[in-house]
Design an enzyme around this catalytic site. Structure first.
Site, PDB file in Angstrom:
ATOM      1  N   SER A 131       0.830  -1.198   0.000  1.00 18.92           N
ATOM      2  CA  SER A 131       0.000   0.000   0.000  1.00 18.92           C
ATOM      3  C   SER A 131       0.872   1.257   0.000  1.00 18.92           C
ATOM      4  O   SER A 131       1.674   1.450  -0.904  1.00 18.92           O
ATOM      5  CB  SER A 131      -0.953  -0.045   1.196  1.00 18.92           C
ATOM      6  OG  SER A 131      -1.983   0.909   1.094  1.00 18.92           O
TER       7      SER A 131
ATOM      8  N   ASP B  82      -9.745  -5.267  -4.513  1.00 21.47           N
ATOM      9  CA  ASP B  82      -9.154  -4.302  -3.577  1.00 21.47           C
ATOM     10  C   ASP B  82     -10.072  -3.076  -3.484  1.00 21.47           C
ATOM     11  O   ASP B  82     -10.230  -2.351  -4.464  1.00 21.47           O
ATOM     12  CB  ASP B  82      -7.757  -3.886  -4.057  1.00 21.47           C
ATOM     13  CG  ASP B  82      -6.989  -3.078  -3.021  1.00 21.47           C
ATOM     14  OD1 ASP B  82      -7.627  -2.325  -2.261  1.00 21.47           O
ATOM     15  OD2 ASP B  82      -5.756  -3.191  -2.981  1.00 21.47           O
TER      16      ASP B  82
ATOM     17  N   HIS C 292      -7.596  -5.872   0.134  1.00 24.56           N
ATOM     18  CA  HIS C 292      -6.425  -4.993   0.209  1.00 24.56           C
ATOM     19  C   HIS C 292      -5.304  -5.552   1.090  1.00 24.56           C
ATOM     20  O   HIS C 292      -4.142  -5.198   0.895  1.00 24.56           O
ATOM     21  CB  HIS C 292      -6.868  -3.631   0.758  1.00 24.56           C
ATOM     22  CG  HIS C 292      -5.793  -2.582   0.760  1.00 24.56           C
ATOM     23  ND1 HIS C 292      -5.226  -2.075  -0.399  1.00 24.56           N
ATOM     24  CD2 HIS C 292      -5.168  -1.937   1.789  1.00 24.56           C
ATOM     25  CE1 HIS C 292      -4.320  -1.167  -0.093  1.00 24.56           C
ATOM     26  NE2 HIS C 292      -4.259  -1.067   1.227  1.00 24.56           N
TER      27      HIS C 292
END
Length: 362
Positions: A215, A303, A341
């Site tokens: 991320s 995601d 995610h």
């Protein structure tokens, strides 16, 4: 008979003790109408206040970009609360230590051994752990996303998976996160990771050392890799980007928290352009244009935070820029797997994907 005058004749009294009779149109005693009026007034007031807040936020962000940094870094979300000095409560064969990356900035780091060395690690001190870095097992420098700390559940899960697969993992908390001192900033993160990378390379001999950025951490990974290449001529052995993005401005345009402002007049000016005013760029799309390190990008189709098209776009930029196309790979996880995610580490084939890619590019 004389007619009685109507002037001055009082209205007939109501029941004894109740005063004059009610006038026409007055609500009967105990009527819910006044309560409905008050509820309606409170509702209108609430809506007005919410509207004022909604309109004010973009202006405040433009005037004070530091406010935006709070949302980008989310280091104020300090959960989970753990004793970082006792990683054994969450992970086996793991030691905690600290590095001073610059004056008044100290970062906390966990070193997780490969599972195969777990038994011999019992009772060993930090210096013994340092020596194991040269045992030819690959070393992951793990760069987490925003919010939380190195003890967050999905991060610990990844450490367990990759440790069992024979990797060392060095997981740090950037400045301002966890038990690390200082305040978060993009340049500060680069300094912290550079320091840890130098520390690892000084002890790892010929072992493969790779960056694993998740991320927000994917932008940190490419920033550091580019700086190492341009300032020291060092090519990182491998870069793994999990749930990545092109740059922080484009990422901000797609994350859920900005959805309510996407139709706001001046959304780009007030919010997206304010990223640069707060010195936040994380330009992975520009970084990969000059990198030559093997690059593995992992992204799940479902995601909800960073849509997969951002990862694909970064892959396409890298593929176009790399001379050796075999050094760039994109792995898309089908939506039906539900990895979202944070759960790509749940894929049982993940360690083999990384190992096979390492083999093919050597």
């Amino acid at each position: 008979m004389k007619r009685r005058s109507e002037r001055g004749v009082a209205s007939p009294p109501g029941p004894q003790g109740e005063g004059p009779a009610a006038r026409a149109g007055d609500p009967p005693a105990g009527s819910p109408r006044p309560r409905r009026r008050r509820a309606s007034w409170l509702f209108r007031t609430l809506i007005l206040h919410l509207f004022v807040i909604y309109v004010s936020v973009p202006f405040l962000i433009r005037l004070f970009p530091a406010l935006l940094a709070k949302f980008v870094f989310l280091n104020i979300v300090a959960f989970p609360f753990v004793d970082f000095g006792k990683p054994e409560l969450l992970l086996n064969h793991t030691v905690n230590f600290y590095l001073t990356t610059e004056p008044e900035v100290t970062i906390g780091v966990w070193h997780v051994l490969p599972g195969s060395r777990g038994i011999e690690a019992q009772g060993k001190d930090h210096s013994w752990y340092e020596e194991t870095l040269a045992d030819d097992n690959p070393v992951i420098i793990y760069l987490h996303g925003n919010g939380g700390n190195r003890a967050s559940g999905h991060r610990v899960s990844l450490m367990k998976v990759m440790s069992a697969a024979g990797f060392h993992i060095l997981a740090l908390d950037y400045r301002g996160y966890g038990d690390s001192s200082g305040y978060p900033s993009e340049t500060g993160f680069t300094t912290d990771v550079m320091c840890l990378y130098d520390w690892v390379k000084a002890r790892s001999g010929n072992s493969t050392v790779l960056f694993w950025g998740h991320s927000l951490g994917s932008g940190v990974a490419t920033n550091v890799a580019r700086k190492l290449l341009e300032e020291k001529g060092i090519q990182v052995d491998l870069i793994v980007l999990e749930s990545s993005y092109t740059n922080i401005r484009e990422a901000a345009a797609h994350i859920p928290i900005t959805r309510i402002y996407r139709q706001f007049p001046g959304f780009e000016y007030f919010i997206l352009d304010s990223m640069a005013l707060g010195d936040m760029f994380f330009r992975s799309d520009e970084n990969v244009k000059v990198l030559s390190s093997p690059l593995l990008i992992l992204h799940s189709e479902d995601d909800p935070i960073l849509p997969i098209h951002l990862g694909r776009k970064l892959f396409e930029i890298a593929l176009h820029s790399y001379e050796n196309k075999d050094k760039v790979k994109f792995v898309a996880y089908p939506e039906k797997l539900g990895l979202a995610h944070e759960n790509i580490c749940s894929d049982p084939e993940l360690p083999d994907i990384v190992k096979d890619f390492l083999k093919n590019i050597k």
